[in-house]
Write a protein that holds these residues in place. Structure first.
Motif, PDB file in Angstrom:
ATOM      1  N   ARG A  96       0.844  -1.203   0.000  1.00 28.14           N
ATOM      2  CA  ARG A  96       0.000   0.000   0.000  1.00 28.14           C
ATOM      3  C   ARG A  96       0.875   1.248   0.000  1.00 28.14           C
ATOM      4  NH1 ARG A  96      -3.259   3.938   0.319  1.00 28.14           N
ATOM      5  NH2 ARG A  96      -5.245   3.821   1.459  1.00 28.14           N
ATOM      6  N   LEU A  97       0.612   2.137  -0.960  1.00 37.13           N
ATOM      7  CA  LEU A  97       1.311   3.416  -1.048  1.00 37.13           C
ATOM      8  C   LEU A  97       0.346   4.515  -0.652  1.00 37.13           C
ATOM      9  CD1 LEU A  97       3.893   4.961  -1.916  1.00 37.13           C
ATOM     10  CD2 LEU A  97       2.869   5.153  -4.202  1.00 37.13           C
ATOM     11  N   TYR A  98       0.702   5.294   0.356  1.00 37.55           N
ATOM     12  CA  TYR A  98      -0.168   6.357   0.850  1.00 37.55           C
ATOM     13  C   TYR A  98       0.083   7.645   0.063  1.00 37.55           C
ATOM     14  CZ  TYR A  98      -1.161   3.166   4.646  1.00 37.55           C
ATOM     15  OH  TYR A  98      -1.549   2.062   5.367  1.00 37.55           O
ATOM     16  N   ILE A  99      -1.016   8.267  -0.350  1.00 39.00           N
ATOM     17  CA  ILE A  99      -0.948   9.503  -1.126  1.00 39.00           C
ATOM     18  C   ILE A  99      -1.192  10.696  -0.208  1.00 39.00           C
ATOM     19  CG2 ILE A  99      -1.884  10.807  -3.061  1.00 39.00           C
ATOM     20  CD1 ILE A  99      -0.438   8.246  -3.892  1.00 39.00           C
ATOM     21  N   PHE A 100      -0.176  11.533  -0.098  1.00 36.82           N
ATOM     22  CA  PHE A 100      -0.196  12.744   0.734  1.00 36.82           C
ATOM     23  C   PHE A 100      -0.265  13.917  -0.241  1.00 36.82           C
ATOM     24  CE2 PHE A 100       1.837  16.347   2.671  1.00 36.82           C
ATOM     25  CZ  PHE A 100       1.837  16.223   4.052  1.00 36.82           C
ATOM     26  N   ASP A 101      -1.397  14.611  -0.261  1.00 34.68           N
ATOM     27  CA  ASP A 101      -1.565  15.710  -1.214  1.00 34.68           C
ATOM     28  C   ASP A 101      -1.303  17.051  -0.534  1.00 34.68           C
ATOM     29  OD1 ASP A 101      -3.370  17.925  -2.528  1.00 34.68           O
ATOM     30  OD2 ASP A 101      -2.928  16.444  -4.073  1.00 34.68           O
ATOM     31  N   THR A 102      -0.412  17.823  -1.135  1.00 39.92           N
ATOM     32  CA  THR A 102      -0.072  19.135  -0.577  1.00 39.92           C
ATOM     33  C   THR A 102      -0.435  20.286  -1.517  1.00 39.92           C
ATOM     34  OG1 THR A 102       1.709  20.428   0.471  1.00 39.92           O
ATOM     35  CG2 THR A 102       2.338  18.979  -1.379  1.00 39.92           C
ATOM     36  N   THR A 103      -1.454  20.034  -2.361  1.00 36.59           N
ATOM     37  CA  THR A 103      -1.941  21.088  -3.269  1.00 36.59           C
ATOM     38  C   THR A 103      -2.330  22.346  -2.501  1.00 36.59           C
ATOM     39  OG1 THR A 103      -2.765  19.438  -4.837  1.00 36.59           O
ATOM     40  CG2 THR A 103      -3.709  21.657  -4.987  1.00 36.59           C
ATOM     41  N   LEU A 104      -2.971  22.173  -1.343  1.00 40.73           N
ATOM     42  CA  LEU A 104      -3.478  23.311  -0.578  1.00 40.73           C
ATOM     43  C   LEU A 104      -2.410  23.974   0.293  1.00 40.73           C
ATOM     44  CD1 LEU A 104      -6.939  21.838   0.445  1.00 40.73           C
ATOM     45  CD2 LEU A 104      -6.448  23.543  -1.320  1.00 40.73           C
ATOM     46  N   ARG A 105      -1.212  23.409   0.312  1.00 38.23           N
ATOM     47  CA  ARG A 105      -0.126  24.025   1.078  1.00 38.23           C
ATOM     48  C   ARG A 105       1.031  24.377   0.152  1.00 38.23           C
ATOM     49  NH1 ARG A 105       5.130  23.847   2.023  1.00 38.23           N
ATOM     50  NH2 ARG A 105       5.094  21.555   2.146  1.00 38.23           N
TER      51      ARG A 105
ATOM     52  N   GLY B   6       1.342  23.568  -3.052  1.00 39.95           N
ATOM     53  CA  GLY B   6       0.803  23.988  -4.338  1.00 39.95           C
ATOM     54  C   GLY B   6       0.301  25.414  -4.330  1.00 39.95           C
ATOM     55  N   GLU B   7      -0.272  25.828  -3.219  1.00 41.11           N
ATOM     56  CA  GLU B   7      -0.857  27.168  -3.139  1.00 41.11           C
ATOM     57  C   GLU B   7       0.206  28.253  -2.959  1.00 41.11           C
ATOM     58  OE1 GLU B   7      -4.260  29.763  -0.971  1.00 41.11           O
ATOM     59  OE2 GLU B   7      -2.643  28.791   0.092  1.00 41.11           O
ATOM     60  N   GLN B   8       1.459  27.867  -2.803  1.00 41.29           N
ATOM     61  CA  GLN B   8       2.526  28.838  -2.662  1.00 41.29           C
ATOM     62  C   GLN B   8       2.951  29.433  -3.999  1.00 41.29           C
ATOM     63  OE1 GLN B   8       4.403  26.579   1.275  1.00 41.29           O
ATOM     64  NE2 GLN B   8       5.743  27.065  -0.438  1.00 41.29           N
TER      65      GLN B   8
ATOM     66  N   ASN C 201      -1.819  18.368 -10.752  1.00 35.77           N
ATOM     67  CA  ASN C 201      -1.182  19.042 -11.893  1.00 35.77           C
ATOM     68  C   ASN C 201       0.286  19.357 -11.652  1.00 35.77           C
ATOM     69  OD1 ASN C 201      -3.707  18.988 -13.139  1.00 35.77           O
ATOM     70  ND2 ASN C 201      -4.232  21.063 -12.493  1.00 35.77           N
ATOM     71  N   GLY C 202       0.859  18.847 -10.553  1.00 47.30           N
ATOM     72  CA  GLY C 202       2.269  19.093 -10.274  1.00 47.30           C
ATOM     73  C   GLY C 202       2.579  20.523  -9.895  1.00 47.30           C
ATOM     74  N   ILE C 203       1.576  21.278  -9.424  1.00 44.92           N
ATOM     75  CA  ILE C 203       1.820  22.679  -9.072  1.00 44.92           C
ATOM     76  C   ILE C 203       2.663  22.759  -7.804  1.00 44.92           C
ATOM     77  CG2 ILE C 203      -0.306  23.459 -10.175  1.00 44.92           C
ATOM     78  CD1 ILE C 203      -1.542  23.692  -7.398  1.00 44.92           C
ATOM     79  N   GLY C 204       3.297  23.882  -7.612  1.00 46.53           N
ATOM     80  CA  GLY C 204       4.133  24.069  -6.438  1.00 46.53           C
ATOM     81  C   GLY C 204       5.161  25.161  -6.687  1.00 46.53           C
ATOM     82  N   GLU C 205       5.953  25.451  -5.670  1.00 47.12           N
ATOM     83  CA  GLU C 205       6.942  26.511  -5.799  1.00 47.12           C
ATOM     84  C   GLU C 205       7.925  26.233  -6.936  1.00 47.12           C
ATOM     85  OE1 GLU C 205       8.303  29.088  -2.539  1.00 47.12           O
ATOM     86  OE2 GLU C 205       8.008  27.315  -1.305  1.00 47.12           O
ATOM     87  N   ARG C 206       8.376  27.314  -7.542  1.00 44.74           N
ATOM     88  CA  ARG C 206       9.332  27.269  -8.648  1.00 44.74           C
ATOM     89  C   ARG C 206       8.793  26.381  -9.777  1.00 44.74           C
ATOM     90  NH1 ARG C 206      11.976  25.803  -4.305  1.00 44.74           N
ATOM     91  NH2 ARG C 206      12.727  23.859  -5.259  1.00 44.74           N
ATOM     92  N   ALA C 207       9.467  25.276 -10.071  1.00 42.95           N
ATOM     93  CA  ALA C 207       9.032  24.402 -11.181  1.00 42.95           C
ATOM     94  C   ALA C 207       7.976  23.401 -10.752  1.00 42.95           C
ATOM     95  CB  ALA C 207      10.236  23.672 -11.766  1.00 42.95           C
ATOM     96  N   GLY C 208       7.573  23.422  -9.479  1.00 41.91           N
ATOM     97  CA  GLY C 208       6.476  22.572  -9.030  1.00 41.91           C
ATOM     98  C   GLY C 208       6.923  21.314  -8.309  1.00 41.91           C
TER      99      GLY C 208
END
Length: 504
Positions: free
Chosen positions: A4-13, A15-17, A232-239
């Motif tokens: 089992r691989l756990y998915i930790f999504d940081t779009t709202l942290r 990604g929102e930067q 969508n791979g969003i995030g600081e700099r190149a994502g």
């Protein structure tokens, strides 16, 4: 049995930067609910100490979620941890994510500290967070550039202090996949807590050199069982690493023995939502969710896909929430693709008709980058689905502009007889329809008129859909033209030609 691989999504942290991508609390809740439906295990809802808005968003997201773990980021500072704990008070499953930089660069220039002191601060932060929650994640910022031996000392110390997850970020996106995999393997082999199942390793890779996804996969192969990703791979700099890429990599490679909880059919709508809310378009050639991800324009590729999709597609578009692949008609397309698309539009042609249409198609395709269905209908000579038209537009001349009363002069051919009329109106379309009604004496009421651009560009077609009520029946008409007024009139005439009886 698959791991089992756990998915930790940081779009709202994380990604929102991205500059210009900030969301309000209501929008964040909307994204969080979409992530929950997607099957994300952990949602990093924000950095509560950073602003009152972030603090409030973590509170409201915590209230709105049912089963995912809600995570709040902190520095290795007691005040940060206190704030995070307060923001997480309503979460059904809560996690505090605390940490500190461990690379020589961070220790020397960011903290003006020593290796020993960094370990002490890390342990102190984890122990302090454990007072509030059982689930504590520790991040070793810039772990990618931290030497493995010292990094193992830090991670061993924090796992003994109670860290349930240890995040190994390649903060600058510098490491090569093989190097990152070796780093994860080294930690797995030199920190007892991982083999004992008391803690798990997590990846958090940035895309500065375009290796975020490759490094994340390498980390999983090295023993990590949580991945930190964004939509969508969003995030600081190149994502950051893209959630959709990781989910589909392991779905298409079952031989790797890794399972996620992601409902992949929710990937496309979630991607579109995040793109819209953050006003951040997805690049067309983006893997999995770009508009060209399942598009084929080469004649050779199109022919192969039409024969069997497996020739050029390793994923079923439906698996990510897209109805079908796209056979994009361009100057490079062949007869097979044109015939296929015309068939979908209900147009069957003989070989001779197809050859003639294909010649016209190539001439138009050389002038335009891409041809849509409306242009194909024009090429095929299809103007109405009602057979031979009783009413046809012969000519239309419209005068309008600022300070000018719009006027339309029209010639219609009705049962091969020419009729003319002119009228003024509130706008060019209104004037044209009024002129039309002077010729066609029927009790007609316009119920709805919708104008839509087919593709971008001032020279492209627009399409108009119209609903007209006549004798209690609503008729639907369609028109397409590079001129909006002409398209509107043709759509109206299309309705008239569907009336049971037409007369002047």
């Amino acid at each position: 049995m698959a791991d089992r691989l756990y998915i930790f999504d940081t779009t709202l942290r994380d990604g929102e930067q991205v500059p210009g991508c900030q969301l309000n609390t209501i929008e964040k809740i909307q994204v969080a609910k979409a992530l929950e439906q997607l099957g994300v295990d952990v949602i990093e809802a924000g950095f509560p100490i950073s602003s009152p808005g972030d603090f409030n968003s973590v509170i409201e997201i915590s209230k709105a979620m049912t089963w995912p773990t809600i995570c709040a980021l902190t520095r290795a500072v007691e005040k940060d941890i206190d704030c995070a704990a307060e923001a997480l008070q309503y979460a059904k499953h809560k996690r505090i994510h605390t940490g500190i930089g461990t690379s020589e660069s961070h220790i020397k220039y960011k903290f003006n500290s020593t290796r020993e002191e960094i370990i002490e601060r890390a342990v102190r932060a984890v122990k302090y967070a454990k007072r509030y929650v059982e689930d504590v994640e520790f991040y070793a910022e810039d772990a990618g550039r931290t030497d493995n031996e010292y990094l193992a000392q830090v991670i061993d110390a924090v796992t003994k202090a109670g860290a349930t997850v240890c995040n190994i970020p390649d903060t600058t996106g510098f490491r090569l996949p093989g190097e990152y995999e070796e780093k994860i393997k080294y930690l797995y082999e030199h920190v007892d807590a991982f083999a004992a199942g008391k803690s798990i390793l997590s990846t958090h890779c940035h895309n500065d050199l375009g290796m975020a996804t490759a490094n994340t996969v390498a980390g999983v192969l090295g023993g990590a069982r949580q991945v930190e990703v964004t939509i969508n791979g969003i995030g600081e700099r190149a994502g950051n690493t893209s959630l959709e890429e990781i989910a589909m990599i392991f779905k298409t490679h079952p031989d790797l023995g890794i399972d996620t909880n992601i409902n992949t059919q929710r990937i496309w709508p979630t991607s579109r939502m995040v793109s819209t809310l953050m006003n951040m378009p997805v690049q067309p050639n983006k893997a999995v969710v770009g508009k060209n991800a399942f598009a084929h324009s080469s004649g050779i590729h199109q022919d192969g896909v039409l024969k069997n999709t497996s020739t050029y597609e390793i994923m079923d578009p439906k698996d990510v929430g897209i109805e079908e692949n796209a056979i994009v008609l361009t100057a490079r397309s062949g007869r097979a693709a044109l015939k296929h698309r015309l068939g979908i539009l209900g147009i069957e042609m003989t070989k001779e008709q197809l050859d003639k249409t294909y010649e016209k198609f190539l001439l138009m395709a050389d002038k335009k980058k891409q041809l849509g269905d409306e242009e194909l209908l024009v090429l095929a000579g299809v103007t109405s689905q009602s057979g031979e038209n009783l009413v046809q537009l012969d000519t239309l001349q419209v005068t309008s502009g600022k300070g000018v009363t719009p006027i339309a002069a029209m010639r219609l051919k009705v049962a091969n007889e020419i009729f003319e009329a002119a009228a003024t109106g509130n706008g060019p379309v209104d004037a044209s329809i009024k002129a039309l009604k002077q010729i066609i004496h029927r009790n007609m009421e316009l119920k709805e008129l919708t104008i839509q651009a087919v593709t971008k560009g001032s020279d492209d077609l627009c399409k108009v859909h119209i609903q007209v009520e006549h004798e209690g029946i609503v008729y639907y008409g369609f028109g397409s033209n590079t001129d909006i007024v002409t398209a509107s009139v043709e759509a109206y005439i299309d309705c008239i030609n569907k009336f049971k009886v037409a007369k002047v």
